[in-house]
Design a protein around this motif. Structure first.
Motif, short mmCIF file in Angstrom:
data_model
loop_
_atom_site.label_atom_id
_atom_site.label_comp_id
_atom_site.label_asym_id
_atom_site.label_seq_id
_atom_site.Cartn_x
_atom_site.Cartn_y
_atom_site.Cartn_z
N ALA A 181 7.26 -4.41 -9.42
CA ALA A 181 6.48 -3.83 -10.52
C ALA A 181 6.36 -2.31 -10.35
O ALA A 181 6.48 -1.55 -11.33
CB ALA A 181 5.09 -4.47 -10.57
N LEU A 182 6.16 -1.85 -9.14
CA LEU A 182 6.03 -0.41 -8.91
C LEU A 182 7.36 0.29 -9.02
O LEU A 182 7.41 1.47 -9.41
CB LEU A 182 5.41 -0.17 -7.53
CG LEU A 182 3.96 -0.63 -7.38
CD1 LEU A 182 3.48 -0.43 -5.95
CD2 LEU A 182 3.06 0.14 -8.35
N LEU A 183 8.46 -0.40 -8.71
CA LEU A 183 9.78 0.20 -8.89
C LEU A 183 10.05 0.45 -10.37
O LEU A 183 10.52 1.53 -10.77
CB LEU A 183 10.85 -0.70 -8.29
CG LEU A 183 12.30 -0.25 -8.50
CD1 LEU A 183 12.53 1.11 -7.83
CD2 LEU A 183 13.27 -1.29 -7.93
N ILE A 184 9.72 -0.55 -11.19
CA ILE A 184 9.89 -0.37 -12.64
C ILE A 184 8.98 0.74 -13.15
O ILE A 184 9.37 1.55 -14.01
CB ILE A 184 9.59 -1.70 -13.36
CG1 ILE A 184 10.61 -2.77 -12.94
CG2 ILE A 184 9.63 -1.51 -14.88
CD1 ILE A 184 10.31 -4.15 -13.50
N THR A 185 7.77 0.82 -12.61
CA THR A 185 6.83 1.87 -13.02
C THR A 185 7.37 3.25 -12.66
O THR A 185 7.32 4.19 -13.48
CB THR A 185 5.48 1.65 -12.34
OG1 THR A 185 4.97 0.36 -12.69
CG2 THR A 185 4.48 2.71 -12.76
N ASN A 186 7.90 3.39 -11.46
CA ASN A 186 8.45 4.69 -11.05
C ASN A 186 9.66 5.08 -11.88
O ASN A 186 9.85 6.26 -12.21
CB ASN A 186 8.82 4.65 -9.56
CG ASN A 186 7.59 4.60 -8.66
OD1 ASN A 186 6.55 5.16 -8.99
ND2 ASN A 186 7.71 3.93 -7.53
N LEU A 187 10.49 4.09 -12.23
CA LEU A 187 11.64 4.38 -13.09
C LEU A 187 11.17 4.83 -14.47
O LEU A 187 11.74 5.78 -15.05
CB LEU A 187 12.53 3.14 -13.21
CG LEU A 187 13.32 2.75 -11.94
CD1 LEU A 187 14.07 1.45 -12.17
CD2 LEU A 187 14.29 3.86 -11.54
N GLY A 240 0.81 -1.22 0.00
CA GLY A 240 0.00 0.00 0.00
C GLY A 240 0.84 1.26 0.00
O GLY A 240 0.48 2.26 -0.64
N LEU A 241 1.98 1.21 0.70
CA LEU A 241 2.86 2.38 0.72
C LEU A 241 3.44 2.65 -0.66
O LEU A 241 3.52 3.81 -1.09
CB LEU A 241 3.97 2.15 1.74
CG LEU A 241 4.97 3.29 1.93
CD1 LEU A 241 4.26 4.53 2.48
CD2 LEU A 241 6.10 2.88 2.89
N GLN A 242 3.84 1.60 -1.36
CA GLN A 242 4.39 1.77 -2.69
C GLN A 242 3.33 2.18 -3.71
O GLN A 242 3.63 2.88 -4.68
CB GLN A 242 5.07 0.47 -3.15
CG GLN A 242 6.28 0.07 -2.33
CD GLN A 242 7.40 1.08 -2.43
OE1 GLN A 242 7.69 1.60 -3.51
NE2 GLN A 242 8.03 1.38 -1.30
#
Length: 255
Positions: A186-192, A96-98
């Motif tokens: 998945a969210l790390l790749i999205t943020n990048l 949820g935080l990500q």
């Protein structure tokens, strides 16, 4: 008279200790009176199959020590299962935080605190899976077996047992992170990707497009992770049974 009282009193304290810590039996939805009554009923039902209780007066110094030991043993049995639910809640908190839903929280009567909505969703799903897999019966079975593995005694509990329970607490971080890792990746790749987009086109408003994309990708990732939750809960319940057996052997004081 003392033997009859000891036959019920000390098992009742161990069962009550489980009901104080187990994530299902200690639920705020279960009234305290109902919980105590069920513990007493369960004590009466299992009393005929329990081993012989120590011939120690209940209302004496050794009897008080035995009672404290039984509460601690029951609490450790219940707390071991609570670690499974806490690991899932940690995965929900991280996810949820990500996803940007750290602010979307509701009051959880179980923990008496505001819990992110993703953590509440995973916790509710884990509770349903726990009941469908007869996890509550597995806890009761481990509780009944504990009387033969570690009968009530006035001797102090082995110090290594408490350390074993504390070391087992690391399951909260390891399994919780493993469960949340696909969503975090998945969210790390999205943020990048969003960072590269805003770098290539500075006129894009990162706050206007970033949050909807992050939320959508996080929801899709959560949708893909949920089908693996039953396998995760089943493995954790199996590990719980093995851990309780090892804990009871560790609790037995050296002879």
């Amino acid at each position: 008279m003392n033997s009859w009282l000891a036959l019920l009193f000390w098992p009742f304290l161990r069962i009550l200790g489980v009901f104080l810590a187990d994530p299902f039996f200690s639920s705020a939805a279960i009234n305290s009176t109902v919980r105590v009554a069920f513990a007493l009923l369960l004590t009466i039902l299992i009393a005929p199959v329990l081993p012989t209780m120590p011939d120690v007066p209940v209302f004496s110094a050794p009897g008080v020590l035995i009672g404290i030991n039984q509460l601690l043993v029951g609490w450790m049995i219940g707390m071991s299962m609570r670690l499974v639910f806490t690991a899932v809640e940690l995965a929900g908190n991280l996810s949820g935080l990500q996803m940007g839903l750290g602010f979307a929280s509701f009051y959880d009567p179980q923990s008496a605190a505001n819990v992110p909505v993703v953590a509440q969703f995973l916790s509710a799903a884990t509770t349903l899976l726990f009941l469908s897999m007869n996890g509550h019966l597995i806890v009761l079975r481990a509780l009944v077996d504990s009387f033969s593995q570690f009968p009530p005694t006035a001797q102090p509990l082995a110090a290594g047992a408490l350390k074993m329970l504390v070391d087992h607490g690391s399951v909260i971080f390891s399994t919780g992170l493993q469960l949340a890792m696909p969503i975090i990746a998945a969210l790390l790749i999205t943020n990048l990707a969003i960072g590269v987009m805003t770098r290539a086109a500075p006129q894009l408003n990162v706050f206007a497009i970033g949050f909807p994309i992050t939320l959508a990708i996080g929801a899709v990732s959560l949708y893909m992770v949920v089908p693996y939750l039953p396998q995760f809960v089943s493995a954790m319940i199996s590990e719980y049974t093995r851990f309780i057996n090892a804990l009871m052997l560790q609790l037995a004081p050296p002879r």
